[in-house]
Design a protein around this motif. Structure first.
Motif, PDB file in Angstrom:
ATOM      1  N   THR A 104       0.828  -1.191   0.000  1.00  8.92           N
ATOM      2  CA  THR A 104       0.000   0.000   0.000  1.00  8.92           C
ATOM      3  C   THR A 104       0.868   1.248   0.000  1.00  8.92           C
ATOM      4  O   THR A 104       1.710   1.432   0.889  1.00  8.92           O
ATOM      5  N   LYS A 128      -3.749   0.371  -2.843  1.00  4.35           N
ATOM      6  CA  LYS A 128      -3.085  -0.908  -2.624  1.00  4.35           C
ATOM      7  C   LYS A 128      -2.842  -1.592  -3.959  1.00  4.35           C
ATOM      8  O   LYS A 128      -3.736  -1.671  -4.806  1.00  4.35           O
ATOM      9  N   GLY A 173      -6.921  -0.285   1.045  1.00  3.82           N
ATOM     10  CA  GLY A 173      -5.832   0.607   0.672  1.00  3.82           C
ATOM     11  C   GLY A 173      -6.222   2.069   0.660  1.00  3.82           C
ATOM     12  O   GLY A 173      -5.392   2.940   0.953  1.00  3.82           O
TER      13      GLY A 173
END
Length: 353
Positions: free
Chosen positions: A132, A137, A248
């Motif tokens: 991330t 991510k 993320g």
């Protein structure tokens, strides 16, 4: 029915038993490792020290700095420490955060991994890595990040709180559910995935009722092993795509996010995946797998609202935009309207439509 499939068996050794942690020294010796970087979260540092004490000088350095979603900066520091310590292997103790960080090290250095899971994450059985950076991510596949040896000891999961046990188990169950409708699901993978769903769905209520029930813990860990195996052999689809974006972008808790999103994705996808639906109906003993899993998780105390986990109400469009920015496999086409409805229901924590 004519068969047409490809099945790739992943390398790796699995040691599964109550008390298997005591075999760790011989497993390390079997790989010929002499300078291990021991990776864990700060919370698991004491356990990692306890488990590795019998290894003596084979521990080059403890590195208790793993965090959720494997931030790029955290990964870079771990890679640097592995090189500075002259490590010839990486030992991961913990759940997805620790194993994910070990994978980040292996991806850059090629060091073999020995994994000792303490949750039901399942990532120890996959060649999938995730990092991330900023607000996004990134994931990928690399055979170098698949652990060489995994030591499963149900006793190490007994201290996992009931709430986290439930969401960790649901996270594993999501791996198997999605593997069942993956475009590259083979007959062997389908068998493993279905038995994983059966084992986890039956074990989680028993674990929640009695966290010290070793038989229930063993069944859940068995299901998690199969789930990771299924995930590692198939292509990830809509469910994992959405959960990676949510984690993320908004730093939502990993297992809890999987738990809340899964029923909604299944409600959308299963009408277009009859074999997967039939397998889940049989494994769960229900005619409506999506609703059944929603009720199971909710009744065991899991939070089913992404908003309650920290997702902002105006975040839906961000997720939709990211989801459509990169292609992914899925058993049916998905529109932006589909995703807005799905994410809106998960945001509110309502039952799947």
């Amino acid at each position: 029915m004519s068969l047409d499939f490809v099945h790739e068996t992943r390398p790796g050794r699995v040691v599964f038993a109550v008390g298997a942690r005591h075999r760790l020294p011989e497993e390390v010796d079997r790989l010929g490792l002499r300078r291990l970087l021991v990776v864990s979260t700060p919370e698991q540092a004491a356990l990692a020290a306890e488990l590795t004490a019998p290894l003596g000088g084979r521990v080059a350095e403890p590195h208790p700095h793993a965090t959720m979603h494997v931030p790029v900066a955290v990964a870079e520091r771990a890679v640097a420490r592995a090189r500075e310590a002259g490590a010839d292997g990486c030992l991961a103790v913990g759940g997805g955060s620790a194993i994910g960080l070990a994978k980040a090290v292996a991806k850059e250095t090629g060091l073999p991994i020995v994994a000792v899971p303490t949750t039901y994450a399942g990532s120890e059985m996959t060649p999938i890595w995730g990092l991330t950076g900023a607000d996004r991510k990134t994931t990928g596949r690399d055979p170098r990040v698949l652990p060489s040896t995994v030591v499963y000891d149900p006793e190490l999961t007994v201290t996992l709180p009931p709430g986290l046990s439930v969401t960790s188990g649901m996270n594993a169950l999501a791996h198997s559910a999605e593997a069942l409708y993956a475009p590259d699901c083979s007959p062997v993978t389908a068998l493993a995935a279905a038995d994983s769903v059966r084992a986890l769905a039956a074990a989680l209520p028993r674990v929640a009722a009695d966290p010290g029930d070793l038989e229930a813990r063993s069944d859940a860990l068995y299901g998690a092993w199969l789930a990771g195996t299924a995930l590692g052999s198939t292509t990830m689809s809509l469910h994992h795509k959405l959960c990676h974006i949510l984690g993320g972008t908004f730093d939502l808790p990993h297992a809890q996010t999987h738990t809340a999103v899964l029923p909604h994705v299944l409600a959308l996808n299963l009408p277009a995946a009859p074999r997967a639906r039939a397998a889940l109906e049989h494994a769960l003993g229900t005619e409506n797998p999506a609703a059944h899993l929603f009720r199971l998780a909710r009744d065991l105390g899991a939070e089913m609202s992404l908003k309650a986990m920290g997702m902002p109400e105006d975040g839906v469009e961000t997720v939709v935009t990211q989801a459509f920015a990169a292609p992914y496999a899925n058993p049916r086409p998905v529109t932006r309207t589909d995703l807005r409805r799905l994410l809106g229901d998960a945001l509110a924590g309502t039952a799947p439509a």
